[in-house]
Every structure is written in C-alpha cells, then in structure tokens.
Design a protein around this motif. Structure first.
Motif, PDB file in Angstrom:
ATOM      1  N   SER A  45       0.790  -1.232   0.000  1.00  0.00           N
ATOM      2  CA  SER A  45       0.000   0.000   0.000  1.00  0.00           C
ATOM      3  C   SER A  45       0.819   1.277   0.000  1.00  0.00           C
ATOM      4  N   ALA A  46       2.092   1.213   0.393  1.00  0.00           N
ATOM      5  CA  ALA A  46       2.847   2.460   0.540  1.00  0.00           C
ATOM      6  C   ALA A  46       4.336   2.258   0.313  1.00  0.00           C
ATOM      7  N   GLN A  47       5.026   3.372   0.119  1.00  0.00           N
ATOM      8  CA  GLN A  47       6.480   3.361  -0.028  1.00  0.00           C
ATOM      9  C   GLN A  47       7.140   3.019   1.315  1.00  0.00           C
ATOM     10  N   PRO A  48       8.355   2.487   1.253  1.00  0.00           N
ATOM     11  CA  PRO A  48       9.007   2.041   2.492  1.00  0.00           C
ATOM     12  C   PRO A  48       9.193   3.127   3.536  1.00  0.00           C
ATOM     13  N   PHE A  49       9.615   4.318   3.137  1.00  0.00           N
ATOM     14  CA  PHE A  49       9.883   5.350   4.137  1.00  0.00           C
ATOM     15  C   PHE A  49       8.609   5.999   4.661  1.00  0.00           C
ATOM     16  N   VAL A  50       7.524   5.911   3.909  1.00  0.00           N
ATOM     17  CA  VAL A  50       6.231   6.365   4.425  1.00  0.00           C
ATOM     18  C   VAL A  50       5.806   5.459   5.571  1.00  0.00           C
ATOM     19  N   ILE A  51       5.956   4.160   5.378  1.00  0.00           N
ATOM     20  CA  ILE A  51       5.649   3.198   6.439  1.00  0.00           C
ATOM     21  C   ILE A  51       6.531   3.458   7.660  1.00  0.00           C
ATOM     22  N   SER A  52       7.832   3.653   7.422  1.00  0.00           N
ATOM     23  CA  SER A  52       8.780   3.852   8.521  1.00  0.00           C
ATOM     24  C   SER A  52       8.468   5.093   9.338  1.00  0.00           C
ATOM     25  N   ILE A  53       8.255   6.225   8.662  1.00  0.00           N
ATOM     26  CA  ILE A  53       8.027   7.485   9.384  1.00  0.00           C
ATOM     27  C   ILE A  53       6.759   7.418  10.218  1.00  0.00           C
ATOM     28  N   PHE A  54       5.671   6.886   9.653  1.00  0.00           N
ATOM     29  CA  PHE A  54       4.425   6.754  10.419  1.00  0.00           C
ATOM     30  C   PHE A  54       4.637   5.816  11.610  1.00  0.00           C
ATOM     31  N   ARG A  55       5.361   4.737  11.374  1.00  0.00           N
ATOM     32  CA  ARG A  55       5.641   3.773  12.438  1.00  0.00           C
ATOM     33  C   ARG A  55       6.399   4.423  13.588  1.00  0.00           C
ATOM     34  N   PHE A  56       7.461   5.137  13.271  1.00  0.00           N
ATOM     35  CA  PHE A  56       8.300   5.723  14.306  1.00  0.00           C
ATOM     36  C   PHE A  56       7.582   6.871  15.022  1.00  0.00           C
ATOM     37  N   LEU A  57       6.803   7.657  14.286  1.00  0.00           N
ATOM     38  CA  LEU A  57       6.067   8.770  14.891  1.00  0.00           C
ATOM     39  C   LEU A  57       5.049   8.257  15.896  1.00  0.00           C
ATOM     40  N   GLY A  97      15.785   1.628   8.456  1.00  0.00           N
ATOM     41  CA  GLY A  97      15.703   2.306   7.165  1.00  0.00           C
ATOM     42  C   GLY A  97      16.148   1.398   6.034  1.00  0.00           C
ATOM     43  N   LEU A  98      17.293   0.736   6.217  1.00  0.00           N
ATOM     44  CA  LEU A  98      17.798  -0.199   5.211  1.00  0.00           C
ATOM     45  C   LEU A  98      16.921  -1.449   5.131  1.00  0.00           C
ATOM     46  N   TYR A  99      16.422  -1.897   6.272  1.00  0.00           N
ATOM     47  CA  TYR A  99      15.613  -3.112   6.310  1.00  0.00           C
ATOM     48  C   TYR A  99      14.343  -2.975   5.479  1.00  0.00           C
ATOM     49  N   VAL A 100      13.670  -1.856   5.619  1.00  0.00           N
ATOM     50  CA  VAL A 100      12.413  -1.681   4.891  1.00  0.00           C
ATOM     51  C   VAL A 100      12.655  -1.561   3.387  1.00  0.00           C
ATOM     52  N   ILE A 101      13.825  -1.036   2.997  1.00  0.00           N
ATOM     53  CA  ILE A 101      14.190  -1.001   1.567  1.00  0.00           C
ATOM     54  C   ILE A 101      14.444  -2.421   1.066  1.00  0.00           C
ATOM     55  N   ALA A 102      15.198  -3.194   1.864  1.00  0.00           N
ATOM     56  CA  ALA A 102      15.528  -4.562   1.466  1.00  0.00           C
ATOM     57  C   ALA A 102      14.287  -5.430   1.325  1.00  0.00           C
ATOM     58  N   ILE A 169      21.782  -5.142   0.972  1.00  0.00           N
ATOM     59  CA  ILE A 169      21.164  -4.108   1.806  1.00  0.00           C
ATOM     60  C   ILE A 169      20.702  -4.716   3.121  1.00  0.00           C
ATOM     61  N   LEU A 170      20.135  -5.917   3.059  1.00  0.00           N
ATOM     62  CA  LEU A 170      19.676  -6.612   4.257  1.00  0.00           C
ATOM     63  C   LEU A 170      20.845  -6.900   5.195  1.00  0.00           C
ATOM     64  N   LEU A 171      21.969  -7.340   4.631  1.00  0.00           N
ATOM     65  CA  LEU A 171      23.163  -7.624   5.430  1.00  0.00           C
ATOM     66  C   LEU A 171      23.683  -6.353   6.094  1.00  0.00           C
ATOM     67  N   ALA A 172      23.692  -5.245   5.348  1.00  0.00           N
ATOM     68  CA  ALA A 172      24.145  -3.966   5.909  1.00  0.00           C
ATOM     69  C   ALA A 172      23.251  -3.537   7.074  1.00  0.00           C
ATOM     70  N   SER A 173      21.950  -3.779   6.949  1.00  0.00           N
ATOM     71  CA  SER A 173      21.032  -3.407   8.030  1.00  0.00           C
ATOM     72  C   SER A 173      21.299  -4.236   9.282  1.00  0.00           C
ATOM     73  N   MET A 174      21.647  -5.519   9.100  1.00  0.00           N
ATOM     74  CA  MET A 174      21.938  -6.381  10.240  1.00  0.00           C
ATOM     75  C   MET A 174      23.218  -5.944  10.969  1.00  0.00           C
ATOM     76  N   ILE A 175      24.221  -5.512  10.195  1.00  0.00           N
ATOM     77  CA  ILE A 175      25.459  -5.017  10.797  1.00  0.00           C
ATOM     78  C   ILE A 175      25.179  -3.760  11.627  1.00  0.00           C
ATOM     79  N   ALA A 176      24.336  -2.876  11.093  1.00  0.00           N
ATOM     80  CA  ALA A 176      23.965  -1.658  11.821  1.00  0.00           C
ATOM     81  C   ALA A 176      23.248  -2.018  13.123  1.00  0.00           C
ATOM     82  N   TYR A 177      22.368  -3.021  13.055  1.00  0.00           N
ATOM     83  CA  TYR A 177      21.632  -3.456  14.244  1.00  0.00           C
ATOM     84  C   TYR A 177      22.584  -4.001  15.309  1.00  0.00           C
ATOM     85  N   SER A 178      23.547  -4.798  14.881  1.00  0.00           N
ATOM     86  CA  SER A 178      24.520  -5.370  15.809  1.00  0.00           C
ATOM     87  C   SER A 178      25.379  -4.280  16.451  1.00  0.00           C
ATOM     88  N   LEU A 179      25.801  -3.308  15.642  1.00  0.00           N
ATOM     89  CA  LEU A 179      26.567  -2.178  16.177  1.00  0.00           C
ATOM     90  C   LEU A 179      25.748  -1.406  17.207  1.00  0.00           C
TER      91      LEU A 179
END
Length: 305
Positions: A45-57, A97-102, A169-179
C-alpha cells in the motif's frame, strides 16, 4: 534464617529469574519475527519510508507520553542525548531504514532469516569491545542455532524471490543493528528508564530519515487504506514498543545471551509467513526448531559473565 534456607531462597529466585528471561525471550522473538511479514503487507500500500516514518512517529509519541507524562520519568541529560542520538541513528535510521528497503526485494522468510546473522556479529563485536570471552559452549550453541536456521530455511531459499542488491542491503542493516546493540550495552545510561531511551531513539532515528522521505516521496504510490494502517499499527505498537522493550530488558541482563534469542526469529518468521503469506513449512522447519532449541538451551545454561 539459616544458611541452608538462604541457599534455597537464592536458588529459587535464580530459577524464577531464568524462567522470566526465557518467557521474555520467546515473546520477543515472536513479536520481532512478525515485523518482516507486517512490512511486506504494508509495502503493498505504501512506499518504504512512508511506512517507517508513520511507524516511528506513532511508536515514539506513545512511549514518550507514557514515560514522561504518566510515569514521570526524567528527561535525558546532555551526554545521554548524544548517546540516544547515536543509538537512534544505528538502530532506527540505518537498521530499520535499510531493512524496509531490502524487504522490497526479498521475501518475508528471508527477511526473518537475516536476523539470525546478528548473534554472530554481536558475539564477535562483544569479544572486541566488551572483552567478553568466547568459550567452546558459545561456539557450539552458535553452530547448532545456525544449522537449525539453515535447515528451516532450506525449502524457502529454493523458492524465494531475492536480488543480490536486496541481500546486500539486508546484510548492511543487520550489521547496523549489531553495532547498535553493542553501543547500547557498553554505554552508561545512569539509570535512565528504558522506555525513555526507546521513545527518544525512535523519534530521533525517524527524524534523520525525514530528508530521505522527502526526496523519494511519490504520492501515487501511497494508499492509506486498512492494510496500510494495520501494518503500521502492528509495527509501531507491537514491534517498536513491545518487542524493543523486551529486547532492551534482555540486553541489560547479558548482551551475548540476548543475541541468541534472535535465532528463534526465523523459526517464528516462517510460521507467521506460512499462515499470512502461504510460505512453506516442512520437515526441515521442525528439524531446524530442534537444533535452535538445543543451541538456546546450551546458551541459557551458561552462567552470566
């Protein structure tokens, strides 16, 4: 109270704490695993960052209302604002951010499978930054859990849609999560309530994503229908608030042990994706569960260091 009675009382409290942590770990893994399927549903139904911003807000606003207006917890100090901002950038801006793109380029099953790479990163980073010893039992439990995940994922991997770009992209998001996990564990929060930390890191992390939303927004690609709101509400309330609170509690107890619960996420993820998106469950899934539970048992039997 004699020595024997005291010993029994202490033993009882220890067992009670262990069972509480096991319960929290299982609930966390289930809720966290549901995020990949909920995200895939929302992307219809929506773009990834639209979902993310509404979710975080939504999630951030609820948490800040509860922690500051209901619970009367204090605001972060100057140093804590810096720590929360760094944690928010790693755990929200980069990771989610990276996860929702992946998730636009991989299946829900593969999305939950990627979570299982985090214990490896966390264990290695903890050894370097937190001086945690990696013992034979740690290695054995890692191997059992990882083999279990691969077994459970095998049929899904044969039929899943994925692109190389999506996997990277998914792998990069996991590294960010671990950090982010290691940074949170090694930071001194001076008793700052975890709901306060979670609320502000969610809002701040979302703010850093706003420029990306503005740059990529396409009005015709967003339909604010029931599917969108169901997805965002689940991600905001159940995952960003519920699951993360459980996760932070597990991290306060022991970051390495907490990371092993991430191995259960793919198992729950396959089950959820099966019922919600018709992804397959087979004998490999049940074999995988057996290996993962064995690995978790070994991990949970280790004494905290």
């Amino acid at each position: 109270m004699n020595t024997a009675t005291k010993t029994i009382a202490i033993s009882g409290k220890t067992k009670s704490k262990e069972w509480k942590l096991i319960f929290i770990g299982i609930v966390f893994a289930f809720l966290w695993a549901s995020a990949s399927t909920a995200t895939k549903i929302g992307l219809d139904s929506a773009q990834p960052f639209v979902i993310s911003i509404f979710r975080f807000l939504i999630a951030g606003t609820i948490m800040l209302f509860v922690t500051h207006l209901v619970m009367r917890n204090r605001m972060p100090s100057k140093k804590e604002w810096i720590q929360i901002s760094i944690y928010g950038v790693l755990n929200i801006s980069f990771y989610l951010g990276l996860y929702v793109i992946a998730m636009q380029q991989v299946s829900a099953g593969l999305g939950s499978l990627a979570v299982a790479t985090n214990p490896v990163f966390i264990a290695l980073m903890s050894a370097v930054w937190l001086s945690h010893k990696i013992r034979f039992q740690n290695i054995l439990s890692l191997i059992l859990c990882f083999v279990g995940v691969i077994l459970a994922a095998y049929p899904l991997l044969q039929n899943s849609f994925a692109t190389l770009n999506g996997i990277l992209i998914l792998l990069a998001s996991m590294i960010a999560y671990s950090l982010g996990t290691i940074y949170y564990s090694r930071s001194n929060w001076n008793g700052l309530h975890i709901l306060t930390i979670n609320g502000w890191q969610t809002i701040i992390g979302g703010i850093f994503l706003l420029p990306v939303l503005v740059a990529t927004y396409q009005p015709n690609q967003n339909i604010f229908d029931a599917k969108f709101w169901a997805s965002v509400s689940w991600l905001a309330i159940t995952v960003s608030i519920g699951a993360v609170q459980f996760w932070l509690h597990l991290l306060k107890n022991n970051p390495i042990k907490a990371s092993y619960w991430l191995f259960l996420c793919p198992i729950f993820g396959f089950i959820i994706a099966h019922f919600m998106m018709n992804e397959p469950i087979s004998l490999y899934t049940f074999l995988g569960v057996a290996f993962v539970i064995s690995g978790l048992y070994i991990s949970m039997s280790l004494k905290n260091k």
